[in-house]
Structure formats: structure tokens, C-alpha cells
Design a protein around this motif. Structure first.
Motif, PDB file in Angstrom:
ATOM      1  N   ARG A 374       1.366 118.687  12.416  1.00 14.32           N
ATOM      2  CA  ARG A 374       0.658 117.419  12.646  1.00 14.32           C
ATOM      3  C   ARG A 374      -0.341 117.614  13.793  1.00 14.32           C
ATOM      4  O   ARG A 374       0.026 118.042  14.882  1.00 14.32           O
ATOM      5  CB  ARG A 374       1.660 116.312  12.963  1.00 14.32           C
ATOM      6  N   ILE A 375      -1.594 117.265  13.537  1.00 12.71           N
ATOM      7  CA  ILE A 375      -2.666 117.503  14.507  1.00 12.71           C
ATOM      8  C   ILE A 375      -3.085 116.180  15.129  1.00 12.71           C
ATOM      9  O   ILE A 375      -3.448 115.227  14.432  1.00 12.71           O
ATOM     10  CB  ILE A 375      -3.858 118.197  13.835  1.00 12.71           C
ATOM     11  N   VAL A 376      -3.025 116.133  16.447  1.00 13.86           N
ATOM     12  CA  VAL A 376      -3.410 114.948  17.212  1.00 13.86           C
ATOM     13  C   VAL A 376      -4.800 115.214  17.783  1.00 13.86           C
ATOM     14  O   VAL A 376      -4.949 115.770  18.868  1.00 13.86           O
ATOM     15  CB  VAL A 376      -2.396 114.648  18.333  1.00 13.86           C
ATOM     16  N   ASN A 377      -5.809 114.837  17.014  1.00 16.56           N
ATOM     17  CA  ASN A 377      -7.192 115.147  17.369  1.00 16.56           C
ATOM     18  C   ASN A 377      -7.872 113.880  17.887  1.00 16.56           C
ATOM     19  O   ASN A 377      -8.014 112.892  17.158  1.00 16.56           O
ATOM     20  CB  ASN A 377      -7.925 115.681  16.120  1.00 16.56           C
ATOM     21  N   PHE A 378      -8.275 113.912  19.145  1.00 14.34           N
ATOM     22  CA  PHE A 378      -8.985 112.776  19.740  1.00 14.34           C
ATOM     23  C   PHE A 378      -9.782 113.288  20.929  1.00 14.34           C
ATOM     24  O   PHE A 378      -9.581 114.419  21.374  1.00 14.34           O
ATOM     25  CB  PHE A 378      -8.008 111.682  20.184  1.00 14.34           C
ATOM     26  N   GLY A 379     -10.674 112.468  21.438  1.00 16.80           N
ATOM     27  CA  GLY A 379     -11.363 112.886  22.653  1.00 16.80           C
ATOM     28  C   GLY A 379     -12.787 112.396  22.748  1.00 16.80           C
ATOM     29  O   GLY A 379     -13.237 111.509  22.009  1.00 16.80           O
ATOM     30  N   HIS A 380     -13.493 113.022  23.681  1.00 17.32           N
ATOM     31  CA  HIS A 380     -14.816 112.564  24.096  1.00 17.32           C
ATOM     32  C   HIS A 380     -15.887 113.239  23.237  1.00 17.32           C
ATOM     33  O   HIS A 380     -16.597 114.143  23.685  1.00 17.32           O
ATOM     34  CB  HIS A 380     -15.029 112.889  25.569  1.00 17.32           C
ATOM     35  N   LEU A 381     -16.015 112.786  21.995  1.00 16.52           N
ATOM     36  CA  LEU A 381     -16.959 113.421  21.083  1.00 16.52           C
ATOM     37  C   LEU A 381     -18.379 113.399  21.644  1.00 16.52           C
ATOM     38  O   LEU A 381     -19.164 114.315  21.402  1.00 16.52           O
ATOM     39  CB  LEU A 381     -16.931 112.716  19.715  1.00 16.52           C
ATOM     40  N   GLY A 382     -18.714 112.359  22.404  1.00 12.31           N
ATOM     41  CA  GLY A 382     -20.063 112.227  22.943  1.00 12.31           C
ATOM     42  C   GLY A 382     -20.493 113.378  23.815  1.00 12.31           C
ATOM     43  O   GLY A 382     -21.700 113.636  23.955  1.00 12.31           O
ATOM     44  N   ASP A 383     -19.546 114.093  24.439  1.00 15.89           N
ATOM     45  CA  ASP A 383     -19.909 115.260  25.246  1.00 15.89           C
ATOM     46  C   ASP A 383     -19.289 116.547  24.712  1.00 15.89           C
ATOM     47  O   ASP A 383     -19.245 117.561  25.401  1.00 15.89           O
ATOM     48  CB  ASP A 383     -19.558 115.056  26.724  1.00 15.89           C
ATOM     49  N   GLY A 384     -18.779 116.499  23.473  1.00 16.54           N
ATOM     50  CA  GLY A 384     -18.283 117.716  22.829  1.00 16.54           C
ATOM     51  C   GLY A 384     -16.883 118.143  23.217  1.00 16.54           C
ATOM     52  O   GLY A 384     -16.477 119.269  22.930  1.00 16.54           O
ATOM     53  N   ASN A 385     -16.126 117.260  23.857  1.00 17.40           N
ATOM     54  CA  ASN A 385     -14.790 117.589  24.371  1.00 17.40           C
ATOM     55  C   ASN A 385     -13.714 116.952  23.491  1.00 17.40           C
ATOM     56  O   ASN A 385     -13.630 115.738  23.392  1.00 17.40           O
ATOM     57  CB  ASN A 385     -14.689 117.091  25.810  1.00 17.40           C
ATOM     58  N   LEU A 386     -12.894 117.791  22.846  1.00 17.23           N
ATOM     59  CA  LEU A 386     -11.786 117.303  22.035  1.00 17.23           C
ATOM     60  C   LEU A 386     -10.462 117.648  22.692  1.00 17.23           C
ATOM     61  O   LEU A 386     -10.297 118.732  23.245  1.00 17.23           O
ATOM     62  CB  LEU A 386     -11.813 117.941  20.639  1.00 17.23           C
ATOM     63  N   HIS A 387      -9.515 116.730  22.608  1.00 16.35           N
ATOM     64  CA  HIS A 387      -8.120 117.028  22.933  1.00 16.35           C
ATOM     65  C   HIS A 387      -7.443 117.291  21.590  1.00 16.35           C
ATOM     66  O   HIS A 387      -6.942 116.386  20.931  1.00 16.35           O
ATOM     67  CB  HIS A 387      -7.502 115.872  23.701  1.00 16.35           C
ATOM     68  N   TYR A 388      -7.482 118.551  21.230  1.00 14.68           N
ATOM     69  CA  TYR A 388      -7.057 118.983  19.896  1.00 14.68           C
ATOM     70  C   TYR A 388      -5.615 119.483  20.014  1.00 14.68           C
ATOM     71  O   TYR A 388      -5.355 120.664  20.177  1.00 14.68           O
ATOM     72  CB  TYR A 388      -8.013 120.081  19.406  1.00 14.68           C
ATOM     73  N   ASN A 389      -4.692 118.533  19.935  1.00 11.18           N
ATOM     74  CA  ASN A 389      -3.289 118.823  20.210  1.00 11.18           C
ATOM     75  C   ASN A 389      -2.495 119.010  18.920  1.00 11.18           C
ATOM     76  O   ASN A 389      -2.876 118.498  17.865  1.00 11.18           O
ATOM     77  CB  ASN A 389      -2.672 117.707  21.052  1.00 11.18           C
ATOM     78  N   VAL A 390      -1.384 119.719  19.040  1.00 13.83           N
ATOM     79  CA  VAL A 390      -0.596 120.079  17.856  1.00 13.83           C
ATOM     80  C   VAL A 390       0.848 119.623  18.058  1.00 13.83           C
ATOM     81  O   VAL A 390       1.503 120.007  19.036  1.00 13.83           O
ATOM     82  CB  VAL A 390      -0.652 121.600  17.597  1.00 13.83           C
TER      83      VAL A 390
END
Length: 469
Positions: A374-390
């Protein structure tokens, strides 16, 4: 009887500000409970001169120093080593706002000042300090600068580094250097400030900083949009920049599973629109003309986005309470993920144009490596930063999953980040979590320069040893 080393430090800061034993224990563990260290003591100086005297004593005794602010970091950078031969130097007592210069649009505050208090002091004076993040009620300005923290408004105002005009620092030799004048132009040699910002306490101790202030917008509007894909979110970002210009201060992308965790663990928040769409986007528009102007621009943007197919549904907050609720949903993802169980965190950045392909390829690679992951993908797309958690598959013990799968999953994610020209740490830092991984993805030339700077400034190696390098 001969004094112990903590006794000698007590003569500098006062006996009540040197903690040992059980009193020191909370400072030796990170808030994720992933790292547990030991310290000779925790020292809490009350001013910069006391910091300098403590550092001099440590340098003379060869005792290592771990600077600590709010201890809210995610990479184990502010907790001591397990050997117990270091001290924790807590900046909590140094929490004053020293000055607000209205004409210069700056605020000068000490390193232990909680970020939310810096924001409030600026607001009380009629100004905006835009650095903002989920931990702002407990993280400190010194920690923000030490890690070059980002947050939710980077695409408009920049990281901590870009907001900082000057710092006051205690060097590893116990000398005090200050550039707190608030100058926007000072071309007199190397930019020493930028050596210390982002250095995670490995080159010196930031004790105060002068930060930029901005005019407060007349109105801030928040919208929540359902988007059919990551590419649609990137397309929406482009439209938002065209329609809102500098008024676009926040642009957050959140995957369906990430939002489902908030809905599961915090049902009272009533997460909107997420059930029938793979991703949602949270946008913020700061307008300096007025609410009608802001709403017209927002509505025009969303109409254009729906016509182009990059938004399938959207809501605009009707008041500040609704806006805060939407932001609270976004900021609760990390807490909800913690409630679900231990997980593998990745704070990565990738060029925005490459994010859709990165997500597609990495999602597929992880699903092949661990079916039902399960991938928990969220974050600051506006500056290219993802918190791409697993997160572990449903029914799998999270602790066992972390122990068995973290190395392989990290390799898959970081190799993909590197392939797309990104960074394995966007805003959390390296600490001890990524220290041994960094050489695989950082240029040998860059690492050599970093080692040379560390050796030049801290030849004894007493500043936060074993972190970053």
C-alpha cells in the motif's frame, strides 16, 4: 570530590538546566520512537554566551554535542548516539523574538522559538511569516534552519534557506559569529550563512536568525479538487500558475489511499471527494485585492480545469473554518499513517514534469516486489516534493514488514528518484537515517567538498557526529 563533566556545565547554565538520568531520557529518543540514544546529560543554555561557554567546555574535554530544537525531525538527526559519550544541547530556553523591523520587513528570533510563535509574533505586528508545516506547534526555528525545512508554501516563498537573511552561530571552537543585520545584499565573500542552514548541526549551532516578512494578503481562499491522475494534477498546477500567478501559495496532492487512512482513523474530519477519484489536490490562493476578486479567479481556474478534464469535481471553502478543516485533513495524513502502523518513509523530490512517470513506474515496481503493498503518496506537488511512503499489505505485521522490506524498498524508490534526476531528501534532511545511503546517490565530488568543509570547520568532529556524513 572531583566534579563530573555535567557538574562543570552546571556552573555555566545553572544546576536546574542540566538534566541527567530519567529527566534526560525524553531528549534521547526521537518522536517516531525509531532511535534511542544515551547522553552524559542534557544542557539547556539560556543565551548565546552560555552556548559558547558550553561548546568551549566540550571542545576542551573532547565531548561531542548534539544540538536539539523541538526534536520533531524524521531522520534521527537530533538524538544522541548510543555510546553515551555526548551531550544534548537543547535550545528550548532560547525562545525570544528579539526584534521586528517593519521598514526592513524582517523578524529576528532565537533558535528555540517555536515556529507557530514566530508566525504569531509576525501576525501581531501586521505581517506574514510564511514558513508553515504540520509540526509548527512544536518544531523550532533553529531546527527548521538546520534541516532547511520546507512545508506547504515553498512554491511561493521558498524553503527556510530562502526566507533567511542572516544567522547567529556558535562555532565548534565556541566562537560567536553573527550576520543578523538583515541585509539583502552583502557580496563580501563566501556566503557563510548558507553553510550552516541545512547542515543539521554538523558545522555549528544556530542560536538566532533574521527572517523575511511579507505583507499579509487581504484574503486567502482554499479549494479541494478531485483529479483523475497524477498527470492531471500536474496539468492543474500549470493552469493554477497561469490564472493565480504569485497568488498560488499552496498546492498539495494526496492519493486516495492516504486520504482513506485519514477517513479510517479520524472519521470526524469527513474527507471530501476522495472515494471516487485516485487523487485530490488542495490549492490555496492568497489575494491582495479582496474576496470577490479572489473567488472570481478561483472559479475561472476551476472552470478551465474542468473543461480540460484535469478536474472532475471541486469545492471552494466558504469561510476560514472550512479552509482550516481542509488543511487539517491534509496535515493528518502522517498521523493517520502512524495509527495504521510502522511504515517506510521517503521524502523525495523529482522535477515536476517527471513526477507522473516516476509515480507510474515506481508504483508498478513496488507492486511487483511486494504484492498488495500500500503506497501512501502525498505531498507538495507545487515544488516537486512527494512524501512517497510505503505501508505493509493488509494483515501483515508492520514491524516485521519494516525490518524485512525496508532495504529493498528503499533501493527501488531511491534508484527511481536518481534515474529521474531527483533527490532522496527534499526537506527532512539526512540525519542518521540516510547517512549510509547518501554516498550511492550523491556526487563523489560533492561529498568530497562536504567532507573538506566539515574538516575545516570542525576538525575535532564534535558537532553532531555521525550525522549527514
Amino acid at each position: 570530590m572531583q566534579d563530573t563533566f555535567p557538574d562543570s556545565l552546571a556552573r555555566i547554565v545553572g544546576a536546574t538546566h542540566v538534566l541527567t538520568g530519567d529527566d534526560a531520557a525524553p531528549y534521547c529518543r526521537d518522536w517516531r520512537k525509531r532511535y534511542q540514544g544515551q547522553a552524559l546529560c542534557v544542557v539547556k543554555p539560556g543565551n548565546t554566551q552560555e552556548v559558547a561557554e558550553v561548546v568551549k567546555a566540550c571542545a576542551a574535554a573532547g565531548v561531542a554535542i548534539v544540538p536539539q530544537g523541538g526534536n520533531t525531525g524524521l531522520v534521527g538527526g537530533s538524538v544522541p548516539n548510543i555510546d553515551g559519550r555526548n551531550i544534548v544541547l537543547s535550545l528550548q530556553r532560547m525562545h525570544a523574538v528579539r526584534a521586528i523591523d517593519v521598514a526592513n520587513q524582517t523578524i529576528t528570533a532565537e533558535a528555540g522559538c517555536i515556529l507557530q510563535n514566530v508566525q504569531q509574533a509576525a501576525s501581531d505586528a501586521g505581517w506574514l511569516f510564511p514558513l508553515s508545516m504540520g509540526s509548527e506547534g512544536s518544531c523550532t526555528l533553529g531546527g527548521n534552519l538546520g534541516a532547511n525545512a520546507g512545508g506547504t508554501q515553498v512554491l511561493r516563498y521558498g524553503n527556510s534557506r530562502e526566507l533567511c537573511l542572516g544567522v547567529e552561530v556558535v562555532t565548534p571552537q565556541g566562537e560567536i559569529w553573527s550576520s543578523l543585520q538583515g541585509l539583502r545584499k552583502d557580496n563580501t565573500g563566501y556566503d557563510l550563512r548558507d553553510l550552516f542552514v541545512g547542515s543539521e548541526g554538523t558545522l555549528g549551532i544556530i542560536t538566532a536568525a533574521t527572517m523575511k516578512l511579507y505583507p499579509q494578503p487581504k484574503v486567502q481562499l482554499t479549494a479541494w479538487a478531485a483529479v483523475p491522475s497524477v498527470q492531471a494534477a500536474v496539468d492543474l498546477l500549470g493552469l493554477a500558475r497561469q490564472h493565480l500567478h504569485a497568488g498560488l501559495t499552496g498546492f498539495e496532492m494526496m492519493g486516495q489511499f492516504a486520504l482513506s487512512l485519514v477517513d479510517k482513523h479520524y472519521p470526524q474530519l469527513r474527507v471530501p471527494l476522495y472515494r471516487d477519484t485516485p487523487y485530490c489536490v488542495l490549492l490555496e490562493n492568497a489575494d491582495f485585492e479582496g474576496e470577490q476578486h479572489a473567488r472570481e479567479r478561483f472559479e475561472t481556474l476551476l472552470e478551465a480545469a474542468m473543461e480540460q478534464g484535469c478536474v472532475t469535481d471541486a469545492i471552494v471553502a466558504e469561510n476560514l473554518t472550512q479552509a482550516r478543516t481542509l488543511w487539517h485533513v491534509r496535515e493528518s495524513i502522517s498521523l493517520a499513517q502512524a495509527e495504521e502502523g510502522l511504515n517506510i518513509k521517503h521524502d523525495i523530490s523529482v522535477p515536476i514534469s517527471a513526477i507522473p512517470q516516476f509515480v507510474q513506474e515506481t508504483d508498478a515496481a513496488l507492486a511487483e516486489h511486494v504484492p498488495s503493498v500500500r503506497i501512501v503518496n502525498f505531498g507538495h506537488l507545487g515544488d516537486g516534493n512527494l512524501h512517497y511512503n510505503v505501508q505493509a499489505p493488509e494483515g501483515v505485521d508492520p514491524a516485521r514488514f519494516l525490518a524485512e522490506q525496508e532495504p529493498g524498498i528503499n533501493t527501488i524508490v531511491f534508484d527511481a528518484v536518481h534515474r529521474f534526476g531527483g533527490s532522496i531528501s527534499a526537506e527532512h534532511g539526512i540525519g542518521q537515517l540516510k547517512r549510509d545511503t547518501l554516498p550511492k546517490y550523491k556526487s563523489p565530488v560533492a561529498l568530497g567538498l562536504m567532507q573538506a568543509i566539515k574538516q575545516a570547520l570542525d576538525p575535532q568532529g564534535i558537532m553532531n557526529p555521525g550525522r549527514v556524513l
